[in-house]
Enzyme design. Structure first.
Site, mmCIF file in Angstrom:
data_model
loop_
_atom_site.group_PDB
_atom_site.id
_atom_site.type_symbol
_atom_site.label_atom_id
_atom_site.label_comp_id
_atom_site.label_asym_id
_atom_site.label_seq_id
_atom_site.Cartn_x
_atom_site.Cartn_y
_atom_site.Cartn_z
ATOM 1 N N LYS A 126 0.782 -1.278 -0.021
ATOM 2 C CA LYS A 126 -0.030 0.042 0.194
ATOM 3 C C LYS A 126 0.970 1.242 0.216
ATOM 4 O O LYS A 126 1.928 1.096 0.441
ATOM 5 C CB LYS A 126 -0.828 0.006 1.311
ATOM 6 C CG LYS A 126 -2.232 0.899 0.999
ATOM 7 C CD LYS A 126 -3.356 0.198 0.407
ATOM 8 C CE LYS A 126 -4.515 1.104 0.072
ATOM 9 N NZ LYS A 126 -5.495 0.228 -0.402
ATOM 10 N N ASP A 166 -6.783 4.278 -4.818
ATOM 11 C CA ASP A 166 -7.615 3.946 -3.468
ATOM 12 C C ASP A 166 -8.220 5.254 -3.171
ATOM 13 O O ASP A 166 -8.433 6.174 -4.174
ATOM 14 C CB ASP A 166 -6.518 3.707 -2.178
ATOM 15 C CG ASP A 166 -7.198 3.285 -1.028
ATOM 16 O OD1 ASP A 166 -8.114 2.238 -0.979
ATOM 17 O OD2 ASP A 166 -7.260 4.006 0.000
HETATM 18 P P1 NDP Z 1 -12.868 7.571 -3.270
HETATM 19 O O1 NDP Z 1 -11.759 8.586 -2.996
HETATM 20 O O2 NDP Z 1 -13.359 7.255 -4.739
HETATM 21 O O3 NDP Z 1 -14.211 7.927 -2.333
HETATM 22 C C1 NDP Z 1 -13.946 7.993 -0.771
HETATM 23 C C2 NDP Z 1 -15.413 8.483 -0.528
HETATM 24 O O4 NDP Z 1 -15.287 8.091 1.075
HETATM 25 C C3 NDP Z 1 -16.023 9.576 -0.714
HETATM 26 O O5 NDP Z 1 -17.099 9.976 -0.531
HETATM 27 C C4 NDP Z 1 -15.257 10.474 0.663
HETATM 28 O O6 NDP Z 1 -15.749 11.604 0.910
HETATM 29 C C5 NDP Z 1 -15.401 9.423 1.712
HETATM 30 N N1 NDP Z 1 -14.535 9.594 2.582
HETATM 31 C C6 NDP Z 1 -12.952 9.533 2.795
HETATM 32 N N2 NDP Z 1 -12.594 9.693 3.660
HETATM 33 C C7 NDP Z 1 -13.476 9.699 4.726
HETATM 34 C C8 NDP Z 1 -13.569 10.316 6.088
HETATM 35 N N3 NDP Z 1 -12.353 10.483 6.679
HETATM 36 N N4 NDP Z 1 -14.723 10.287 6.526
HETATM 37 C C9 NDP Z 1 -16.056 10.323 5.868
HETATM 38 N N5 NDP Z 1 -16.011 10.170 4.792
HETATM 39 C C10 NDP Z 1 -14.741 9.937 4.111
HETATM 40 O O7 NDP Z 1 -12.293 6.045 -2.589
HETATM 41 P P2 NDP Z 1 -12.675 4.642 -2.907
HETATM 42 O O8 NDP Z 1 -14.253 4.678 -3.217
HETATM 43 O O9 NDP Z 1 -11.962 4.057 -4.146
HETATM 44 O O10 NDP Z 1 -12.558 4.081 -1.662
HETATM 45 C C11 NDP Z 1 -13.576 3.892 -0.631
HETATM 46 C C12 NDP Z 1 -12.996 2.824 0.512
HETATM 47 O O11 NDP Z 1 -12.812 1.641 -0.260
HETATM 48 C C13 NDP Z 1 -11.693 3.104 1.121
HETATM 49 O O12 NDP Z 1 -11.851 2.635 2.419
HETATM 50 C C14 NDP Z 1 -10.859 2.207 0.275
HETATM 51 O O13 NDP Z 1 -9.628 1.662 0.970
HETATM 52 C C15 NDP Z 1 -11.838 1.002 -0.063
HETATM 53 N N6 NDP Z 1 -11.193 0.281 -1.151
HETATM 54 C C16 NDP Z 1 -11.138 0.696 -2.400
HETATM 55 C C17 NDP Z 1 -10.872 0.035 -3.366
HETATM 56 C C18 NDP Z 1 -10.720 0.556 -4.968
HETATM 57 O O14 NDP Z 1 -10.702 -0.355 -5.640
HETATM 58 N N7 NDP Z 1 -10.982 1.764 -5.171
HETATM 59 C C19 NDP Z 1 -10.427 -1.251 -3.328
HETATM 60 C C20 NDP Z 1 -10.584 -1.845 -2.059
HETATM 61 C C21 NDP Z 1 -11.258 -1.185 -1.008
HETATM 62 P P3 NDP Z 1 -14.942 13.207 0.382
HETATM 63 O O15 NDP Z 1 -15.082 13.150 -0.873
HETATM 64 O O16 NDP Z 1 -15.806 14.059 1.379
HETATM 65 O O17 NDP Z 1 -13.688 12.849 0.762
#
Ligand code: NDP
Length: 446
Positions: A126, A166
């Site tokens: 990571k 991510d």
């Molecule tokens: P994105 O950046 O596309 O979206 C993240 C979302 O979560 C946004 O809506 C963001 O809101 C919100 N968010 C982020 N940080 C916080 C926080 N501290 N508190 C509240 N809301 C928060 O990321 P992903 O969709 O790719 O990832 C989401 C989750 O999925 C993570 O945990 C990631 O590790 C996991 N994941 C992702 C994978 C992938 O293929 N992308 C694979 C496996 C797991 P805002 O816009 O306001 O920041």
């Protein structure tokens, strides 16, 4: 309190101070694995768990870049190369102001087990930076990505370490990172996954994590003679994972009533249908706006600063970030009738919340199993890059579903505690461990 777990954790805490998320992730795995290791002394003698908890390599570097006003900005870049026993290092990059060593080590640790569960040959890693893409212009993001890759490129490669996206790293960032890597190496290779479809990407990769989390929930429900059809669903986040989770739940006949971002959450009792989802994708991926605008546009409730777990639902898909469901949230979910939790995000439930789900024996799919679809399709992207031959959407989706079914079955094999109850935490931890542990034993004390 389990004495053996405590004894295992004490040196880990001492050696990695102030890395609470890392301690949390290791402890959760140790709780499942220590009884298993006691029954299989070969893993104990080879100190596999102790070795797995120590990264093979950590790279920390300065990332200087120039903002649109001409000021020099300085961020910190990281890559944690956790384990390469079963394949090259593989895992995403996160760009978010909360990024630090402990967060990335927890994510890299989880990734080792997750990648093993997919059955594909991928080690765990990571990386990322405390850079915040929010509010930055495209040019600023590009300059940051170029500077980040100017250091990272010497540590990665298509047979060494293959980063992906991510939080904060989507198609735009992968494009800038790939462009800079290609320029520095003068090579067009599959060094990153999540690439654009015209330049080596795989169909279904953007959809894979969300789709996979829904397939996993459907598998858990099907085993109990149930399905997502007509279920009321709460989803958190509104980024990549959340968006495609909504899309697949709609296809399966469920109704998603919530989404969120770091400012608050929306509640739409009429459901977020395909048309509304398209609007959200434009809002989040192009205009880069806030979820609050959804409430104004579609006339529904918005809860500033609140997560969506107080809304009554049958199923929950946490898809934002770590520790977003605490004990109180878990109790409310269960009290409101939630029967299935499938984690799109990594470690979204606190240990106390997990205990609530396990005690109540609801269907609880932990992230390392439920969200493995993303890295699985990254693995399929690597295969297509090596073959120099792309697969169709249907082909990739079919393979994704098969991989998720296999992960589910592995969890059942290692986690079934009775005919009717599967402890998916135990199943995923042991199921992910065995392959890596056996490979480490075969490769000696390295
Ligand atoms: P994105 O950046 O596309 O979206 C993240 C979302 O979560 C946004 O809506 C963001 O809101 C919100 N968010 C982020 N940080 C916080 C926080 N501290 N508190 C509240 N809301 C928060 O990321 P992903 O969709 O790719 O990832 C989401 C989750 O999925 C993570 O945990 C990631 O590790 C996991 N994941 C992702 C994978 C992938 O293929 N992308 C694979 C496996 C797991 P805002 O816009 O306001 O920041």
């Amino acid at each position: 309190m389990d004495i053996k777990v405590e004894q295992f954790m004490a040196p880990i805490r001492a050696k990695n101070p102030s890395e609470s998320e890392f301690h949390q992730a290791v402890r959760e795995v140790a709780e499942s694995l220590i009884p298993f290791i006691e029954e299989h002394p070969k893993y104990k003698h080879a100190k596999i768990l102790e070795r797995i908890a120590e990264p093979e390599r950590i790279i920390i570097f300065r990332v200087p870049w120039i903002n649109d006003r001409g000021d020099i900005m300085i961020n910190r870049g990281f890559r944690i190369e956790m384990n390469s026993a079963i394949g090259p290092y593989k895992g995403g990059l996160r760009f978010h102001p909360t990024v630090n060593l402990g967060i990335l080590k927890f994510l890299a640790f989880e990734q080792v087990f997750k990648n093993s569960l997919t059955t594909l040959p991928m080690g765990g890693a990571k990386g990322g930076s405390d850079f915040d893409p929010k509010g930055k212009s495209d040019n600023e993001v590009m300059r940051f990505c170029q500077s980040f890759m100017t250091e990272l490129f010497r540590h990665i490669g298509p047979n060494t370490d293959i980063p992906a996206g991510d939080i904060g790293v989507g198609g735009r960032e992968i494009g800038y990172l790939f462009g800079q890597y290609k320029r520095l190496r003068n090579e067009f290779t599959g060094v990153l996954t999540g690439k654009g479809i015209q330049w080596g990407g795989s169909l279904i990769r953007p959809e894979a994590t969300g789709y996979g989390a829904v397939y996993f929930a459907e598998e858990m429900l099907n085993r109990n003679g149930n399905s997502l059809k007509n279920k009321i669903v709460a989803v958190s986040g509104s980024g990549n994972v959340a968006q495609f989770t909504v899309q697949k739940i709609n296809e399966f006949g469920g109704k998603v009533v919530t989404l969120s971002d770091s400012n608050g959450s929306i509640y739409d009792p009429n459901g977020i249908d395909e048309e509304k989802l398209e609007w959200i994708m434009e809002l989040k991926n192009i205009r880069r706006g806030r979820i609050r605008e959804y409430a104004d546009k579609f006339g529904c409730e918005y809860f500033e600063g609140k997560r969506p777990w107080h809304i009554k639902c049958d199923a929950a898909f946490p898809s934002a970030t770590e520790n977003e469901i605490d004990k109180n949230d878990a109790e409310i979910l269960v009290r409101n009738g939630c029967k299935v939790v499938s984690e799109g995000a990594n470690m979204p439930s606190t240990p106390e919340a997990i205990n609530v789900f396990l005690r109540q024996k609801i269907l609880y799919g932990p992230g390392k199993a439920a969200n493995a679809g993303g890295v699985a399709v990254s693995g399929l992207e690597m295969t297509q890059n090596s073959m120099r031959l792309p697969w169709s959407r249907e082909e990739v989706d079919k393979r994704l579903y098969t991989i998720i079914k296999n992960i589910h079955q592995t969890c059942v094999n290692f986690g079934a505690e009775s005919e009717s109850y599967v402890n998916y935490v135990k199943g995923a931890n042991i199921g992910g461990f065995v392959k890596v542990a056996d490979a480490m034993i075969a490769q000696g004390a390295v």
